[in-house]
Design a protein around this motif. Sequence first.
Motif, short mmCIF file in Angstrom:
data_model
loop_
_atom_site.label_atom_id
_atom_site.label_comp_id
_atom_site.label_asym_id
_atom_site.label_seq_id
_atom_site.Cartn_x
_atom_site.Cartn_y
_atom_site.Cartn_z
N ALA A 1 0.83 -1.20 0.00
CA ALA A 1 0.00 0.00 0.00
C ALA A 1 0.86 1.25 0.00
CB ALA A 1 -0.94 0.00 1.21
N VAL A 2 1.96 1.22 0.77
CA VAL A 2 2.88 2.36 0.79
C VAL A 2 3.52 2.55 -0.58
CG1 VAL A 2 5.04 3.23 1.77
CG2 VAL A 2 3.31 2.19 3.26
N ILE A 3 3.91 1.43 -1.22
CA ILE A 3 4.48 1.50 -2.57
C ILE A 3 3.46 2.10 -3.54
CG2 ILE A 3 5.28 0.12 -4.52
CD1 ILE A 3 6.51 -1.82 -2.51
N LEU A 4 2.21 1.64 -3.45
CA LEU A 4 1.15 2.13 -4.32
C LEU A 4 1.01 3.64 -4.21
CD1 LEU A 4 -1.46 1.48 -6.08
CD2 LEU A 4 -2.68 1.49 -3.91
N LEU A 5 0.87 4.14 -2.98
CA LEU A 5 0.67 5.56 -2.77
C LEU A 5 1.93 6.35 -3.11
CD1 LEU A 5 -1.35 5.42 0.57
CD2 LEU A 5 -2.23 5.87 -1.73
#
Length: 266
Positions: free
Chosen positions: A128-132
């Motif tokens: 999720a951190v990578i996505l954002l």
Amino acid sequence: MTVLAAAVALAGSLFFALGAAFQQFEAASGKPSMRALLRRPRWLLGGLAILAGGALHIVALGLGPLTVVQPMGVASLLFALPIAAALHGRRPARQELVAAAVVAIGLIGLVMLVPPHTGPTSFSPRDAVILLGVSGIAAVLLWAGSRVTGLAGRAALLATSSGVLYGATATLVRVLVDGGWNWWYALALPIPAFLALMMLQRAYAVGHFGVSFASLQIADPLTAVAFGALLLGEPLPSGILPILAAALAAGGTFALARTTPLERTH
């Protein structure tokens, strides 16, 4: 049921196109802020039309196969140009409609060539951190590039930035719906969605509606496909056909940049 699904999806595309045209008309009126736009009835009506279009698209997916519903969704580009032209008191040029059709054909090809995915739809907090993070950095770079280019390029880059953020939002929604509810992801969801909305209104304010809407239509699904491959292990299309479809979509967008007039309302 397949015919009904196509009809519902087509109606959804019309609502989505109407909403986009309404919002662009208001956003092009002297570059108002988001706070000012939220007080304009026609802009709000456009938002409701977009929500209605999205709801109808979901209903259509429940009624018929993706191969029927998805092409109907792309038709919103062909609806949006005449509606926007009418709001600005003109007729759409034949070159505009031809270029929009080329974009639509290329985009339909790209979407239809993505292989189906049957695995789990979930990812870790790190994903999720990578996505954002990736979507945020890409959006900022596109925004920065829009500040040093011409008006048509500015509209395209701002709308592409919005499409990247909307693609990230769509990926989060898929994980929440298919992979199990997660409060942290739900709380993060409004961030890329709101930034995408702001970027899109900035793109609309430039005045090249055809360019910005086509760029959004291309960037949103392609970003979702890229994140699906990167974070969810989904397969990517292979072979020469996806390259040809991408070339068609890109070529149609460049043609729109040359044929769609600058539209601002003062």
